[in-house]
Design a protein around this motif. Structure first.
Motif, short mmCIF file in Angstrom:
data_model
loop_
_atom_site.label_atom_id
_atom_site.label_comp_id
_atom_site.label_asym_id
_atom_site.label_seq_id
_atom_site.Cartn_x
_atom_site.Cartn_y
_atom_site.Cartn_z
N ARG A 139 0.85 -1.20 0.00
CA ARG A 139 0.00 0.00 0.00
C ARG A 139 0.88 1.24 0.00
NH1 ARG A 139 -4.40 0.73 4.51
NH2 ARG A 139 -4.10 2.81 3.63
N ASP A 140 1.01 1.88 -1.15
CA ASP A 140 1.85 3.06 -1.23
C ASP A 140 1.32 4.23 -0.42
OD1 ASP A 140 3.52 1.70 -2.93
OD2 ASP A 140 2.57 2.47 -4.76
N ASP A 141 0.02 4.19 -0.09
CA ASP A 141 -0.58 5.31 0.61
C ASP A 141 -0.49 5.17 2.13
OD1 ASP A 141 -2.31 3.13 0.60
OD2 ASP A 141 -4.06 4.43 0.94
N LEU A 142 0.06 4.09 2.62
CA LEU A 142 0.11 3.87 4.08
C LEU A 142 1.43 4.42 4.63
CD1 LEU A 142 -1.25 2.57 6.57
CD2 LEU A 142 0.10 0.52 6.10
N ALA A 143 1.31 5.36 5.55
CA ALA A 143 2.49 5.92 6.21
C ALA A 143 2.84 5.08 7.44
CB ALA A 143 2.24 7.37 6.62
N VAL A 144 4.13 4.86 7.66
CA VAL A 144 4.59 4.06 8.79
C VAL A 144 5.69 4.83 9.51
CG1 VAL A 144 5.57 1.89 9.57
CG2 VAL A 144 4.04 1.92 7.60
N ILE A 145 5.50 5.03 10.80
CA ILE A 145 6.50 5.71 11.64
C ILE A 145 6.88 4.77 12.77
CG2 ILE A 145 7.02 7.72 13.07
CD1 ILE A 145 6.47 8.44 10.19
N ALA A 146 8.17 4.53 12.94
CA ALA A 146 8.67 3.76 14.08
C ALA A 146 9.37 4.73 15.02
CB ALA A 146 9.64 2.67 13.62
N MET A 147 9.05 4.63 16.33
CA MET A 147 9.62 5.56 17.31
C MET A 147 10.38 4.78 18.38
SD MET A 147 6.90 8.68 17.62
CE MET A 147 5.72 7.90 18.69
N SER A 148 11.56 5.26 18.70
CA SER A 148 12.42 4.58 19.67
C SER A 148 13.00 5.60 20.63
CB SER A 148 13.55 3.83 18.95
OG SER A 148 14.47 3.30 19.88
N ALA A 149 13.22 5.18 21.86
CA ALA A 149 13.83 6.06 22.86
C ALA A 149 15.32 5.82 22.98
CB ALA A 149 13.16 5.85 24.22
N THR A 150 15.87 4.92 22.17
CA THR A 150 17.30 4.62 22.24
C THR A 150 17.95 4.92 20.89
OG1 THR A 150 16.88 2.32 21.64
CG2 THR A 150 16.92 2.84 23.97
N LEU A 151 19.26 4.71 20.85
CA LEU A 151 20.04 5.12 19.68
C LEU A 151 20.20 4.01 18.65
CD1 LEU A 151 22.82 7.12 21.57
CD2 LEU A 151 20.77 8.00 20.46
N ASP A 152 19.23 3.09 18.56
CA ASP A 152 19.33 2.01 17.57
C ASP A 152 18.47 2.31 16.34
OD1 ASP A 152 16.90 1.87 18.81
OD2 ASP A 152 16.93 -0.31 19.14
N THR A 153 18.25 3.60 16.09
CA THR A 153 17.32 3.99 15.04
C THR A 153 17.79 3.62 13.64
OG1 THR A 153 18.33 6.18 15.24
CG2 THR A 153 16.20 5.85 16.30
N ALA A 154 19.10 3.58 13.41
CA ALA A 154 19.60 3.23 12.08
C ALA A 154 19.15 1.83 11.69
CB ALA A 154 21.12 3.34 12.04
N ARG A 155 19.14 0.93 12.66
CA ARG A 155 18.69 -0.43 12.38
C ARG A 155 17.23 -0.47 11.98
NH1 ARG A 155 17.97 -5.31 16.76
NH2 ARG A 155 17.83 -7.04 15.28
N TRP A 156 16.41 0.29 12.69
CA TRP A 156 14.98 0.31 12.38
C TRP A 156 14.74 0.96 11.02
CZ3 TRP A 156 11.96 -2.72 15.06
CH2 TRP A 156 12.32 -3.07 16.37
N ALA A 157 15.52 1.95 10.68
CA ALA A 157 15.39 2.58 9.37
C ALA A 157 15.71 1.59 8.25
CB ALA A 157 16.30 3.80 9.28
N THR A 158 16.74 0.79 8.46
CA THR A 158 17.09 -0.24 7.47
C THR A 158 15.96 -1.25 7.32
OG1 THR A 158 19.45 0.01 7.98
CG2 THR A 158 18.77 -2.03 6.88
#
Length: 850
Positions: free
Chosen positions: A159-178
């Protein structure tokens, strides 16, 4: 179209600086990862920002779904956003959690638990009416949250129209972005933390003992909190403990000290939770005593002091004993830092850790993800329903451990929830059965779902729902007495009573109303449903008082002083690793007495009749046993089945070698003779070591193996005759010449030759003979065509050793004179000639003439 006033909502929140960057990211793409510490306001501000962007982009904006790891966080997040946006809860902002929902057709932001999001994905995979998903607190690595992330990522790919946001309180965000996909931006919230003072307050004794958190340590935490609040009177205190029992105990101790203390746990009802999360009207400092629910996903007001027990409760699966449940462990340093940060959100704060600095340094840096430690049965059913058994092809942050996944699939197969796909050559392909889909409709562990569905037919839907809700409740049963706990729940004598009633009503609503088909009531009904949920935990008392054998194979013991001790059978709802008086290493936490007949009925699939064949004390024996899993109900001796008997004999030979058979002296001597000849001459003479003989056992031992399999004792086997089958013909005729059993000495006596052990490859054969019988014998006898000299043990008339030699001629020339001088006086009746080479050999004395 603007739905929410972001300026008003974000006033004073560090996350307000994120709004323009997030809006730009959403207009250029549909995915982003946000990193922001607890208390920055990301949970409050990101969802309405998404709602505004969605409303501005499309003509038919759908909802923004915010997935939280816990119900309490979902409810609190919705309530806070509704308050800050000036709307009524359930209108523009709402929430849906297990057993409770406040939403309407006008709801644009809906807070849910990750588990509820999974259920929606399974029922409507394309998520109609949803424009954006916010996966909050992904760093907590909750199992449902990990699964929801992977499934949402797959939906977003379609679904190209579905937005997805992942939120983290720690510094492992690069992994989640990948994991979200190439090009996913990472947005950070700038936030300068207030100063935080760390104090260390270790207890004099241990925090944990074999039974869990010690009472002395809980007293220490309460006393430490009281002292810290007196030393830091500004603001309230947030006290972290591992579980609800510890929270209740410390809360009561603080109240006894005159401190306004409130508990905060996931098992409390909404009213009690709201009380802890609502600022006090008089501004008076309080102590909020909480479990890990308050680590990162909740805003507890006015906190300036954190007191940390540095303990956490985490799920663990013991594959060896098939035990799963929560265990108390030291908190990770990452989680501990998040706890401490709660004290410095609004102003300088203080954290008091109830350990030493050295202990803290030894704690793990981060907690293991739940998927690596927990029971995966529910997760495995979810993945199978999604069409990705085991997570195949999904963007899971971590793959499920193969052993735990295999155990989960075995459990589901036993419940009839999954079956192998016969049309595919892949051995690991499975499909969900109609039974599995029915179990998945119940928001509970598949075992509990089975108890609800099957139990309702026996005890009625209302009672079944009440009993399953009690079995599922994370509430300590005093003395492991589940019946007593249920009584307290019904009488409202425990804080968990409100939640139990809600869960019971919710479960009852999931099944058609039906009356009881049997006269099962009271304790019997509770026992029956407990056994339906956990048939492998049906247990029978064994030797020691309070010790039980579980049908699943492990042993467990009741806690000391339990009123259940002495009950012959138990249906166990909860058993965990821990100190047990019987040494089993497992403690029964919740159980109810059950009759043997009811236990056998509830666990019918575990009933089996087996014939056990074994090798014991030199013979094969067999017993037919009626078993309930690992519990032996009855046993009688029976003839061993031929195939199993041969396997038992083969296993004995493999384990103990030929020593497991009975070797007569004649058979042992033949084996040693043949071994010597083989070492000297090689083929065609056969090797006699265990490995060689076992390799060709069928060629020389087949009749004896058949005899053993038929029950003949090893002591009655003729191994001498069996070995003779290995003699090479016609060479066998020369064996007595090559390696004779006896040698004739000059006196005419035939003396037995003692051949060396099979593994003594360098040892010679020995002839023990009286010295007087060797007079006239010039040279040492030799065997195997002269290749092997015999080692002579020359004996006194009393058959005591005088000399050992393999060179008789040298002995007569050198050592004999000294032996003669020493022995003549001791044995005067026996001949001691000066020249033994020419003297007649004698068996007896000189006077006897023999």
């Amino acid at each position: 179209m603007t739905l929410f006033d972001l300026e008003a909502i974000g006033r004073g929140l560090p996350a307000a600086a994120l709004v323009p960057k997030l809006e730009a990211a959403l207009r250029s793409g549909r995915r982003a990862v946000i990193e922001a510490p607890p208390g920055s306001g990301k949970t409050t501000l990101v969802p309405p920002t998404l709602a505004n962007v969605v409303a501005a982009i499309g003509p038919h904006p759908g909802r923004v779904i915010v997935a939280q790891p816990r119900r309490i966080a979902a409810r609190a997040g919705a309530r806070r956003l509704a308050t800050l946006s000036g709307t009524r809860l359930g209108q523009e902002v709402g929430f849906s959690v297990r057993g409770e929902s406040q939403t309407s057709r006008s709801t644009r932001v809906e807070f849910v638990t990750a588990g509820l999001l999974l259920r929606r994905l399974l029922s409507e995979p394309d998520l109609p009416g949803v424009s954006a998903i916010v996966l909050d607190e992904v760093h907590e690595r909750d199992l449902d949250a990990d699964l929801a992330f992977a499934l949402v990522r797959e939906v977003a790919d379609l679904r190209d129209d579905l937005a997805v946001i992942a939120m983290s309180a720690t510094l492992d965000t690069a992994r989640w972005a990948t994991l979200l996909g190439e090009g996913t931006p990472v947005l950070s919230v700038p936030m300068v933390p207030h100063p935080l003072t760390v104090e260390w307050a270790p207890a004099a004794g241990p925090r944990l003992d074999a039974r869990g958190v010690t009472r002395a340590f809980l007293t220490h935490v309460a006393e430490t909190t009281a002292r810290a609040m007196a030393a830091h009177p500004e603001g309230s205190a947030l006290v972290f403990l591992p579980g609800a029992r510890e929270v209740d105990e410390v809360t009561n101790k603080l109240r006894a000290y005159g401190i306004d203390a409130l508990p905060l746990t996931g098992s409390l009802g909404a009213r009690e939770q709201d009380a802890a999360l609502t600022p006090p009207a008089d501004g008076h400092p309080r102590a909020i005593v909480a479990t890990s629910v308050a680590e990162s996903s909740l805003t507890v007001p006015d906190v300036r002091l954190v007191v940390d027990s540095c303990l956490a409760r985490e799920p663990r699966l013991d594959l060896d004993r098939d035990l799963s449940g929560l265990v108390t462990v030291s908190v990770s340093r990452a989680a501990g830092d998040q706890r401490a940060g709660r004290a410095a959100r609004l102003a300088p704060g203080n954290v008091v850790r109830c350990v030493s600095q050295a202990e803290w340094a030894a704690f793990p840096a981060a907690a293991r993800p739940e998927i690596a430690t927990a029971d995966l049965t529910t997760a495995a059913l979810t993945l199978a329903l999604w069409g990705a058994p085991g997570g195949e092809g999904l963007a899971l942050p971590d793959a499920p451990p193969p052993a735990a996944l295999g155990r989960a699939h075995a459990t589901l197969a036993a419940l009839g929830a999954i079956a192998p796909v016969e049309s595919t050559p892949a051995a690991n392909r499975i499909e969900v059965t109609a039974r599995g889909r029915a179990l998945a409709q119940v928001p509970a562990h598949p075992r509990l779902a089975r108890a609800l569905l099957d139990g309702a037919e026996q005890v009625g839907s209302t009672l079944a729902a009440e009993l399953v809700a009690a079995i599922a409740l994370d509430e300590r049963a005093d003395g492991a007495d589940l019946t007593a706990l249920l009584r307290r729940l019904r009488q409202g004598q425990t804080p968990a009573a409100t939640r139990w009633r809600q869960d019971a009503r919710r479960l009852a609503s999931l099944i058609p109303p039906q009356p009881s088909q049997h006269d099962l009531t009271g304790d019997a009904a509770l026992a029956y449903l407990t056994a339906l949920a956990h048939p492998e935990r049906i247990a029978r008392a064994r030797g020691q008082h309070g010790s039980y054998q579980l049908a699943g194979g492990t042993g467990a013991a009741l806690p000391k002083g339990s009123s259940l001790a002495g009950q012959p059978w138990l249906a166990i709802a909860d058993v965990a690793r821990g100190f047990a008086s019987d040494g089993s290493g497992a403690v029964i936490r919740a159980a109810v007495p059950i009759s043997e007949s009811l236990a056998l009925d509830a666990a019918r699939p575990l009933r089996r009749e087996v014939i056990e064949t074994q090798w014991h004390e030199g013979r094969v024996s067999a017993r037919k046993s009626l078993r309930l899993g690992a519990i032996e109900l009855s046993s009688t001796p029976v003839p061993a089945p031929p195939h199993a008997a041969r396997e038992a004999v083969a296993a004995a030979l493999a384990h103990d070698g030929l020593a497991s058979l009975h070797w007569s002296p004649a058979a042992e001597q033949l084996r040693r003779r043949l071994a010597l000849v083989h070492r000297m001459l090689g083929d065609p003479w056969p090797a006699m070591d265990d490995a060689a003989l076992l390799t060709q056992a069928e060629s020389w031992l087949a009749p004896e193996l058949d005899a053993l399999a038929s029950g003949k004792p090893a002591s009655r086997l003729d191994l001498h005759g069996a070995l003779q089958r290995l003699l090479p013909w016609p060479d066998a005729a020369s064996l007595d010449e090559l390696a004779p059993t006896h040698l004739e000495v000059p006196s005419g006596s035939r003396i037995a030759v003692d051949y060396p052990e099979i593994d003594e490859t360098d040892a010679p054969p020995v002839l023990a003979v009286k010295l007087q019988e060797c007079f006239g014998w010039e040279d040492t006898p030799r065997l195997v065509r002269g290749r092997v000299p015999v080692l002579l043990h020359l004996l006194s008339p009393a058959r005591r050793p005088l000399a050992v030699t393999d060179d008789l001629s040298s002995f007569w020339s050198n050592a004999y004179a000294q032996v003669r001088a020493e022995m003549r006086g001791r044995y005067p009746k026996h001949p001691w000639p000066e020249d033994p080479r020419t003297a007649p050999a004698r068996r007896g004395t000189a006077k006897s003439g023999k």
